[in-house]
Enzyme design. Structure first.
Site, PDB file in Angstrom:
ATOM      1  N   ASP A 417      47.683  65.344  -8.698  1.00 28.96           N
ATOM      2  CA  ASP A 417      48.533  64.276  -8.167  1.00 28.96           C
ATOM      3  C   ASP A 417      47.684  63.438  -7.217  1.00 28.96           C
ATOM      4  O   ASP A 417      46.609  63.868  -6.777  1.00 28.96           O
ATOM      5  CB  ASP A 417      49.715  64.914  -7.423  1.00 28.96           C
ATOM      6  CG  ASP A 417      50.611  63.892  -6.771  1.00 28.96           C
ATOM      7  OD1 ASP A 417      50.872  62.847  -7.385  1.00 28.96           O
ATOM      8  OD2 ASP A 417      51.036  64.125  -5.628  1.00 28.96           O
ATOM      9  N   ASP A 820      51.487  68.321  -4.483  1.00 30.26           N
ATOM     10  CA  ASP A 820      52.131  68.677  -3.212  1.00 30.26           C
ATOM     11  C   ASP A 820      53.630  68.430  -3.191  1.00 30.26           C
ATOM     12  O   ASP A 820      54.290  68.807  -2.220  1.00 30.26           O
ATOM     13  CB  ASP A 820      51.499  67.870  -2.074  1.00 30.26           C
ATOM     14  CG  ASP A 820      51.940  66.413  -2.092  1.00 30.26           C
ATOM     15  OD1 ASP A 820      52.263  65.863  -1.013  1.00 30.26           O
ATOM     16  OD2 ASP A 820      51.970  65.801  -3.175  1.00 30.26           O
ATOM     17  N   ASP A 824      55.683  67.418  -8.816  1.00 24.17           N
ATOM     18  CA  ASP A 824      54.509  68.061  -9.412  1.00 24.17           C
ATOM     19  C   ASP A 824      54.819  69.466  -9.929  1.00 24.17           C
ATOM     20  O   ASP A 824      53.944  70.121 -10.500  1.00 24.17           O
ATOM     21  CB  ASP A 824      53.371  68.153  -8.381  1.00 24.17           C
ATOM     22  CG  ASP A 824      52.967  66.799  -7.840  1.00 24.17           C
ATOM     23  OD1 ASP A 824      52.840  65.863  -8.649  1.00 24.17           O
ATOM     24  OD2 ASP A 824      52.796  66.657  -6.614  1.00 24.17           O
TER      25      ASP A 824
END
Length: 1116
Positions: A417, A820, A824
């Site tokens: 990410d 995080d 995700d």
């Protein structure tokens, strides 16, 4: 009036729509009628797996899921049959019993801790309204709280169940809660009690009915209606009206609510499931070698059985007096009866099964428990590694899954990410475009004035020209729009202002609490420019506008959702005008802005947005519209109808929002900087040098993602970029075909891998929609696999998982996903290895991950150091266990060939049992935990060394064949050297068996010692102590009169020949291994051995050796 406040990042409605027939009916204060069908759970929670009655059967059932355990159980059962009894019945059961007991004790201890935690939780006290009382709240244990109970919670107390708020100590019904225990977010959230219940004493609410959705895991959604007694209308309840179990009440004296979900049905408990169980690749590959060992075992047993049949046929006439057969039973009255003989065919079958029992440890039962202990030790050192400790968040590395430590050493593809993973997710307002005028000149920026009464906690630099326009140019058109722009930033949010004392008595510091770092940055920027949000309640907000406090009524709010990609608020001004403010992503906002109203401003703003994105800034577009009274009343009716619907509420609310969010006037756009985390460019460069491909999957704009890609050295100027940004399936297919042609052309032009032009694929979410819904996946894979870097923009959470799955299905590459946020989670769970970053976005990613850490840069020491160590150690340990047990089995096999194939053993049954459990188990575990083939400094200096794991150099079929050949040679040395020396002597079998026992234990430990790289005291104790412990055990066994071979070891140890034979076995047995090791390291060394020699040179002098090259450097 719309009061559904909540998270700006999540849909206000639950993901599951429901009708009246699906609703849960809760009668406020009436638990008997609410629970009359006994269908709702009580509030007692249980996280423990077992009870005293279910522990034994359930634990054994779970353990026997391992087929190896079933195998050893069958062996133990066979040994209980009189015809097949080779070992004593107790001895044959001991290895399996030992492993089962150790695992059961571990599981029992873990479950006892869960029981203890459950008791502490269930016996906490809550204040529950007494039936029939108006204001009496006696203390009640949490486990006795039921659905329908009215509960009073005071400041800093945890909530015992999921409750709908009825009243709070705040006159406006506001309550502040901290959801740290639920999702890890420390910022305070606002929750509201409805005005209709706020002033009514709790005892008088009896008879009110709440209809809510059935229990589900969505902690950000809630749908319900409240019907007060005597009223026909339904009052809508949403996510902002419910407080969840595990949250804490903060900055609120007290709050009263009614329990709607209790115990295991609370959202916290429904989300209590751990990450999915994963098995490491080494463990899966180990099954292949286990099948080979099984085949070898079957071959050995077949040979013994066949030769036994031949022997029986050859000596058929001599069996009447044979020691192990006694064909004729002379004690029986029937002189023709057979005593212990069932015919040659049956004896062949018995011989085969007895051989399986004797050779059973060919499949190493101790390997499974050894792997668990090694992984535990490896996890301990990873957790204690200070290089993986993040001081800024005070978070250590977390090892949440012990099953895949070694997979960290084989990763080939990292999916990351961007926001909060590569960047800090700490937003800073940098610039704005207002009414087509760009305010991004850094030369004009300066710190905000420090002499003001209200100072935002987050420092913001302000544009001097814009400050002057706001303060002095309020009467100009540009000044009015600038004021509207910052008023929109101050109102269109769900931020909660917390007033703190400043450094000076006359100053107040405002700490803006919110779930979105973007909103915190925007509200702080508005405050720095003089539009200070100072108070928020359920129905109004107070803003200090350039020194003058003004109250604005919040008439309605439509939260951000992933479909609209924007949020809006309807504000009632002090002069009774009503305005709609909207902010959102540019691709969403330009579809609802009236471009005919001020086309020049729209074009200028689009140009500014492009320049902001090119600088890597996150952008938002702000628009507004003044509503007439008729438009507002029409919206209000539609909103109330949608918000009270139980069926399809989410879709109806989105439709109402879309109807009002149109024909907007463009006010401007904002640019927010999300700085890179420390060490990200260096980390990505190291990973690329290690042969790891890095894919970045983000929801940001393409320009923003590309800019960040250059900043973190993911993209370079030498790369050829392939951009796929299509709005139809046909265009998408054409773009992919063109990309494949380009890739093939570039590959044909550069045959040398060093001179190859690096490629970067940049693709957006719209294109992925067409690709994943059609046959184009293979074409995307063909392009992506040829590129060095892949950057995916504007991707949804499920698309992230789809991209990971694309690689997993079509390659054998080990994948790792790191993120995080909650968006995700699907990607993290899809990858072979999932890593959560404990950052600003809560703990959803951490809770779904296999490992968790504080910074992206920690990926380098985690993979290149610990991953390398874990893989090399575990691979060696598995191969060593196979070799160690095979050597022992082959010794037994050679003996059987010389004893008429009767399956008797010279080695005592207890030594056979203890061989893999005590004699040789500890050294391999210790070495697999503490040995290091290379130092940390070398592994970080030469990332190419990581390729050894990617190429599976530490564990493969070739190495398995080599160690099996080594075990055969060593077994020949162990058996035949003593046999040839003693064959004409009168030594008994027990004495010879003791010699063989000591010889095999010493030899396999010397073999291990020769492969140890870094010695320390614990390694010395484990290896040499194991040999000493074996000698002591053999002496103890031979000192027990009731056991066979009594005093045998003492008879043979006193002769010099005994010790000479041990020395001869060691020397002859180790010659092939020593020779192969010397030849390999001196004439055909691999990268690791070269690096090890470099380490030795650096230990003596700190000089560099540029003439020594790693072979993988040429391949990288």
């Amino acid at each position: 009036m719309g009061e559904d406040h909540g998270s700006s990042r999540h849909m206000s409605a639950s993901q599951k729509e429901l009708g009246d027939e699906d609703a849960r009916v809760v009668r406020v204060g009436d638990t008997e009628r609410t629970n009359e069908r006994l269908e709702y759970a009580g509030n007692a929670v249980r996280t423990a797996k077992y009870s005293p009655f279910t522990f034994l059967p359930r634990n054994l059932f779970e353990q026997f899921h391992r087929l190896a355990y079933v195998y050893f159980l069958v062996i133990a059962v066979l040994n209980q049959l009189p015809q097949l009894a080779v070992f004593g019945r107790g001895a044959s059961v001991m290895p399996l019993a030992f492993v089962l007991i150790v695992t059961a004790v571990k599981d029992a201890y873990e479950d006892w801790r869960r029981h203890r935690s459950d008791r502490a939780e269930n016996n906490r006290f809550a204040a529950v309204l007494s039936p029939g009382a108006a204001t009496q709240f006696p203390p009640t244990k949490w486990k006795h709280v039921r659905v329908g109970d009215v509960v009073r919670v005071t400041a800093d107390e945890s909530l015992p169940a999921d409750m709908v708020l009825l009243a709070t100590s705040d006159p406006t019904g506001v309550a502040y809660v901290q959801t740290l225990n639920l999702d890890g977010e420390s910022n305070l959230k606002t929750r509201y009690a409805k005005q209709e219940t706020l002033t009514t004493p709790p005892g008088q609410l009896t008879g009110a009915v709440i209809r809510c959705e059935r229990p589900n895991r969505n902690i950000y959604g809630f749908q319900a209606n409240l019907e007060l007694e005597g009223e026909n209308r339904r009052i809508p309840l949403g996510p902002s009206n419910i407080v969840l179990r595990g949250c804490e009440l903060k900055n609120t004296t007290w709050a009263i609510g009614v329990v709607v979900y209790a115990g295991r049905e609370t959202k916290a408990m429904l989300n209590n499931a751990g990450a999915p169980t994963k098995r490491s690749r080494l463990e899966r590959q180990m099954n292949r070698e286990t099948l080979f060992l099984s085949a070898i075992l079957i071959v050995l047993c077949t040979v013994v059985a066949a030769l036994s049949g031949v022997w029986l046929r050859t000596h058929e006439t001599e069996l009447e007096l044979a020691q192990f057969f006694h064909k004729k039973d002379y004690l029986s009255d029937d002189k023709n009866s057979n005593y212990n003989y069932y015919g040659i065919a049956a004896q062949i079958v018995f011989a085969f099964l007895m051989a399986v029992i004797v050779f059973q440890i060919m499949i190493p039962i101790s390997l499974y428990i050894s792997m668990e202990l090694v992984r535990l030790g490896q996890a301990y050192f990873m957790i204690r590694d200070t290089k993986l400790y993040d001081a800024s968040s005070d978070s250590r590395f977390q090892c949440r899954s012990l099953n895949i430590n070694e997979d960290l050493g084989e990763v080939k593809c990292v999916f990351s990410d961007k926001t909060g993973t590569l960047t800090q997710n700490k937003m800073e307002f940098r610039c704005a475009s207002i009414e087509g005028v760009d305010y991004s000149d850094i030369t004009r920026q300066q710190p905000a004035a420090s002499d003001r009464i209200w100072v935002p906690k987050m420092p913001v630099s302000v544009d001097g020209e814009l400050v002057e326009l706001l303060t002095d140019g309020g009467e100009t058109e540009q000044g009015r729009y600038a004021r509207e722009f910052f008023l929109a930033l101050a109102t269109c949010n769900t931020i909660v202002p917390m007033i703190l004392d400043g450094p000076e008595p006359e100053n107040k510091v405002i700490n803006y609490q919110g779930e979105s770092p973007d909103e915190q940055a925007l509200v702080s920027a508005a405050a720095a420019y003089g539009f200070v949000l100072v108070e928020r309640t359920s129905g109004h907000i107070v803003i200090d506008v350039l020194g003058e406090k003004q109250r604005f009524d919040v008439l309605g709010l439509h939260e951000f959702d992933s479909d609209r990609k924007r949020m809006s608020v309807i504000i009632g001004y002090p002069d009774k005008t009503v305005k709609l403010f909207v902010k959102g992503a540019d691709n969403s906002m330009f579809g609802v802005i009236d471009k005919t109203m001020n086309s020049d401003v729209v074009r200028a703003t689009e140009k500014h947005l492009h320049s902001y994105s090119s600088l890597g800034l996150r952008t938002l577009v702000i628009g507004m519209r003044e509503l007439s009274q008729a438009e507002f009343e029409e919206w209000q009716m539609a909103y109330e109808k949608a918000s009270t619907a139980l069926l399809g509420r989410g879709g109806l609310l989105r439709s109402v929002a879309a109807n009002i969010e149109r024909n907007l006037r463009l006010l401007g756009a904002s640019g927010i900087e999300d700085k890179l985390q420390d060490g990200v460019p260096e980390a990505i460069e190291k990973l690329r040098q290690a042969g790891i491909k890095v894919w970045v999957l983000t929801g940001d704009k393409q320009e923003t993602a590309i800019s960040i890609g250059y900043s973190c050295k993911l993209l370079t100027n030498e790369m050829t970029q392939i951009v796929i940004n299509s709005n139809s399936r046909d265009l998408c297919e054409k773009s992919l075909d063109d990309a494949i042609s380009m890739v093939n052309k570039l590959q044909s032009l550069s045959t040398d891998s060093q001179a190859r032009v690096p490629l970067a694929l940049i693709i957006d979410g719209n294109s992925l929609v067409y690709i994943f819904d059609s046959y184009l996946e293979d074409k995307l894979f063909e392009v992506a696999i040829a590129c060095d870097v892949v950057l995916c923009c504007r991707v949804a959470p499920l698309q992230k998982a789809g991209i990971v799955d694309l690689i997993k299905k079509r390659t054998s590459d080990m994948t790792l996903a790191i993120g995080d946020g909650a968006n995700d989670v699907s990607m993290i769970q899809m990858a072979d290895v999932g890593i959560g970053i404990s950052g600003q976005e809560g703990r959803q990613a951490v809770m779904a991950s296999d490992f968790a850490m504080g910074q992206f840069r920690f990926l380098v020491p985690l993979l290149l150091v610990h991953g390398h160590w874990n893989y090399q150690r575990m691979g060696y340990m598995i191969l060593y266990n196979f070799y160690r047990n095979a050597t022992f089995v082959f010794v037994l096999f050679w003996y059987v060939l010389y004893t008429g194939f009767t399956l008797t053993t010279a080695i005592t049954e207890w030594s056979s049992v203890l061989y893999s459990v005590i004699y040789t188990a500890v050294p391999t575990i210790i070495v697999a935990i503490v040995d290091k083939d290379l130092g940390r400094r070398t592994l970080l200096k030469y990332p190419q060394l990581y390729g050894a794991g990617q190429r599976e150099e530490g564990y493969n079929l070739r190495l398995f064949i080599i160690i099996m050949m080594d075990s055969i040679w060593q077994s020949l040395a162990i058996f035949f050297i003593p046999y040839l020396a003693y064959r004409k002597s009168t030594i008994d079998g027990a004495s010879l068996g003791d010699l063989w026992t000591l010889a095999v234990v010493i030899l396999v430990n010397i073999h291990l010692a020769m492969d140890v790289i870094r010695w320390n005291w614990i390694t010395h104790v484990a290896i040499w102590g194991s040999i000493v412990a074996t000698l002591i055990c053999v002496m103890i066994i031979d000192s027990i009169p009731i056991l066979p071979g009594f005093w045998a070891i003492y008879k043979v140890m006193g002769t010099g020949l005994f010790w000479a034979l041990l020395l001869a076995v060691i020397v002859v047995g180790m010659i092939p291994h020593f020779a192969a090791k010397a030849i390999r390291e001196h004439f055909i060394p691999n990268d690791i051995q070269i690096a090890r020699e470099m380490e030795k040179s650096q230990d003596s002098h700190d000089a560099t050796h540029p003439e020594i090259q790693l072979s993988t450097m040429a391949r990288a």
